[in-house]
Design a protein around this motif. Structure first.
Motif, PDB file in Angstrom:
ATOM      1  N   LEU A 288      48.798  33.720  46.025  1.00 15.96           N
ATOM      2  CA  LEU A 288      47.775  33.365  45.050  1.00 15.96           C
ATOM      3  C   LEU A 288      46.395  33.841  45.488  1.00 15.96           C
ATOM      4  N   GLU A 289      46.046  33.688  46.756  1.00  7.79           N
ATOM      5  CA  GLU A 289      44.720  34.086  47.209  1.00  7.79           C
ATOM      6  C   GLU A 289      44.477  35.578  46.996  1.00  7.79           C
ATOM      7  N   ARG A 291      46.000  37.501  44.752  1.00  4.52           N
ATOM      8  CA  ARG A 291      45.914  37.764  43.312  1.00  4.52           C
ATOM      9  C   ARG A 291      44.549  37.372  42.775  1.00  4.52           C
ATOM     10  N   ILE A 292      43.980  36.294  43.306  1.00  6.91           N
ATOM     11  CA  ILE A 292      42.635  35.893  42.886  1.00  6.91           C
ATOM     12  C   ILE A 292      41.619  36.965  43.295  1.00  6.91           C
ATOM     13  N   TYR A 295      41.930  39.940  41.043  1.00  9.37           N
ATOM     14  CA  TYR A 295      41.370  39.665  39.715  1.00  9.37           C
ATOM     15  C   TYR A 295      39.851  39.756  39.735  1.00  9.37           C
ATOM     16  N   ARG A 296      39.228  39.135  40.741  1.00  8.79           N
ATOM     17  CA  ARG A 296      37.765  39.141  40.795  1.00  8.79           C
ATOM     18  C   ARG A 296      37.236  40.555  41.046  1.00  8.79           C
ATOM     19  N   PHE A 391      36.527  33.610  47.438  1.00 11.50           N
ATOM     20  CA  PHE A 391      36.879  33.496  46.023  1.00 11.50           C
ATOM     21  C   PHE A 391      37.857  32.346  45.760  1.00 11.50           C
ATOM     22  N   SER A 392      38.598  31.934  46.753  1.00 12.03           N
ATOM     23  CA  SER A 392      39.554  30.836  46.576  1.00 12.03           C
ATOM     24  C   SER A 392      38.961  29.489  46.954  1.00 12.03           C
ATOM     25  N   ALA A 396      34.951  30.040  43.898  1.00 13.06           N
ATOM     26  CA  ALA A 396      35.924  30.039  42.801  1.00 13.06           C
ATOM     27  C   ALA A 396      35.232  29.832  41.451  1.00 13.06           C
ATOM     28  N   GLN A 400      39.636  31.929  36.799  1.00 21.74           N
ATOM     29  CA  GLN A 400      40.485  32.767  37.663  1.00 21.74           C
ATOM     30  C   GLN A 400      41.888  32.173  37.764  1.00 21.74           C
ATOM     31  N   PRO A 401      42.898  32.961  38.180  1.00 19.59           N
ATOM     32  CA  PRO A 401      44.272  32.450  38.266  1.00 19.59           C
ATOM     33  C   PRO A 401      44.357  31.207  39.164  1.00 19.59           C
ATOM     34  N   LYS A 402      45.232  30.286  38.754  1.00 20.05           N
ATOM     35  CA  LYS A 402      45.380  29.038  39.490  1.00 20.05           C
ATOM     36  C   LYS A 402      46.790  28.841  40.035  1.00 20.05           C
TER      37      LYS A 402
END
Length: 403
Positions: A288-289, A291-292, A295-296, A391-392, A396, A400-402
Motif C-alpha cells: 500500500l505505501e 502504491r500511495i 499515485y502521488r 505520503f503515508s 497523507a 489517496q488509496p487506502k
C-alpha cells in the motif's frame, strides 16, 4: 584512314558550331519577375483580404492564428523589428505583420508550404524562408522574458506551487519527453526512427505547476530513450553536476523527524532514479505505501502530460508529421514552446503578468565537460523511501488509496 577520321571530326565540329550559332540567334521567352497570380497578393491574398475581415471578429481571428488580436499585436511589437525587410528597386518586401501571420498559420495548422503559399499568394520558396526566420525571431525575442533559466528563487517558487496545487512537496518540476514527428534527413539511417514506427525528434521538457515550460531540450534522436535524451541534454548534465542552483535541502512539511530532503523532479519509469529525480516503484502487486507513493507522484507528473496536450491542441503542427528537416522542425518546436508560455503569462487584457521573483544572473547550462558517474543510487533509494513514508503518514491526503 587517318585522313577520313580527321575530315569526319571537322564536319562534326562545324555542325556543332552552326547549331550553337542558331541557338544564340533564337530569343528566349521572356520570364516575369513575379507570377501574375502572386502579383495580385495585396488584392486577393489571405492576409490582405480575409484577415482584415477577421480583425472585426476576435473569436475567429484567434481560431485562425491561435492568438487574439491583442496578443498578435503584442507579439508583433516584440518581433516586428527583427523580421522586417527592406524594399528594393525591383519589388516591395513582405511586411512584418504578414510574415508573422504566415509563420503562425503554419504553426497553427501544420499545412504544407505549398498550401500556405497559395493561400497568401506568395512563392513556396518565400514561405520556406519566412517560417524558420520568424520562428527563430520568436524564440530569440521571447525566451529571456518567458523561459529564462530558473534562478534559486524561481525553483523555490515552483516548489511552493507544487505543494499548494498538487500536494507534492519539494518538487521543482515535472519531466517528460515528447516525440515530434518529422522528416528523416538523407543518409540518417535509423537515428530518427522511434519505437512508434515513425521518424521524430524529441522534446524534453520540465514543466512547473502552472503548465509552463521552464526548461526544454529539443533535437534528440527519435531512436534514443527518454533516459538517454536526459543524459545527453544540457539539463541532465547540469542535474548530475549539481549546477542547477536548486534550493538547499529542507524537511518535508510536518516531517522534521525524517531529516532534510533534497528538492526533486518527478518523472515516469523511463527515467533513472536519482537523488534529485523521483520515479515510481516498478511492478503491479505493490504494498500500500508504494502504491500511495506512485499515485502521488503520478498526480504531480501528469502536469507535463497536460502541458504537452495543451501544446499540441493549440498548435496543430504536432497533429501530423512535419515535412521539414530536423533543424527547421527544431526551430518551430522551440517557437511553440515559448509562445505557450507567452500566452499563459498574459492576463485577460493582454498585458504581461508581473514576475513574482526577479530573475537573477546564473551560470549558463553549457560547457560542463565530463561529469562523474552516478554513484548516488543508494542515496536516491533512501530519498524515495522518505517521500513514501511521508505520503503515508503526516503528508497523507483524503483521496489517496487506502487499501
Amino acid at each position: 584512314m587517318a585522313a577520313v577520321e580527321l575530315a569526319f571530326q571537322e564536319r562534326v565540329s562545324l555542325l556543332y558550331l552552326l547549331w550553337r550559332a542558331e541557338q544564340r540567334g533564337k530569343r528566349r521567352p521572356r520570364r516575369t519577375w513575379v507570377h501574375q497570380v502572386l502579383q495580385r497578393r495585396e488584392h486577393f491574398g489571405e492576409f490582405h483580404h480575409l484577415l482584415q475581415e477577421l480583425r472585426l471578429d476576435d473569436g475567429r481571428f484567434q481560431r485562425y492564428h491561435r492568438l487574439s488580436l491583442a496578443q498578435f499585436e503584442d507579439l508583433l511589437s516584440r518581433v516586428g523589428p527583427r523580421i522586417a525587410r527592406l524594399d528594393t528597386n525591383y519589388r516591395r518586401s513582405i511586411p512584418p505583420a504578414e510574415r508573422l501571420s504566415i509563420c503562425l498559420r503554419f504553426l497553427a495548422t501544420g499545412d504544407s508550404f505549398r498550401t500556405i503559399a497559395f493561400s497568401f499568394r506568395v512563392g513556396v520558396s518565400t514561405v520556406s524562408q519566412i517560417i524558420p526566420q520568424v520562428a527563430t525571431a520568436i524564440w530569440d525575442c521571447l525566451v529571456d522574458d518567458f523561459m529564462a533559466v530558473p534562478s534559486l528563487g524561481d525553483w523555490q517558487s515552483i516548489a511552493e506551487e507544487f505543494q499548494e496545487r498538487w500536494h507534492f512537496p519539494l518538487c521543482c518540476g515535472a519531466l517528460d519527453g515528447k516525440h515530434v514527428q518529422t522528416k528523416a534527413p538523407p543518409n540518417s539511417g535509423s537515428m530518427f526512427y522511434n519505437y512508434k514506427g515513425t521518424f521524430s525528434i524529441v522534446l524534453l521538457a520540465v514543466v512547473d505547476a502552472r503548465y509552463r515550460f521552464r526548461v526544454i531540450d529539443v533535437g534528440g534522436y527519435g531512436r534514443t530513450s527518454d533516459g538517454g535524451i536526459l543524459a545527453n541534454s544540457t539539463f541532465g548534465q547540469a542535474l548530475r553536476a549539481g549546477t542547477l542552483h536548486l534550493p538547499p535541502d529542507q524537511p518535508l512539511p510536518g516531517g522534521e523527524h525524517r531529516g532534510a530532503q533534497p528538492h526533486v523532479f518527478v518523472a515516469d519509469e523511463a527515467f533513472p532514479l536519482r537523488r534529485e529525480l523521483m520515479r515510481p516503484f516498478p511492478g503491479r502487486l505493490l504494498p500500500l505505501e508504494r502504491r500511495i507513493f506512485n499515485y502521488r507522484l503520478s498526480r504531480a507528473r501528469m502536469i507535463v502530460e497536460g502541458a504537452f496536450g495543451v501544446l499540441s491542441s493549440q498548435w496543430r503542427m504536432y497533429r501530423r508529421p512535419m515535412e521539414l528537416r530536423p533543424e527547421i522542425a527544431e526551430k518551430c518546436v522551440k517557437a511553440t514552446c515559448v509562445l505557450h508560455n507567452f500566452l499563459r503569462c498574459l492576463d485577460e487584457r493582454g498585458a504581461p503578468a508581473v514576475r513574482s521573483v526577479a530573475p537573477a544572473v546564473v551560470e549558463p547550462l553549457h560547457s560542463l565537460g565530463r561529469v562523474a558517474a552516478n554513484n548516488s543510487s543508494r542515496e536516491a533509494v533512501l530519498v524515495r523511501e522518505k517521500f513514501m513514508a511521508h505520503f503515508s503518514a503526516e503528508g497523507a491526503v483524503t483521496w489517496q488509496p487506502k487499501e
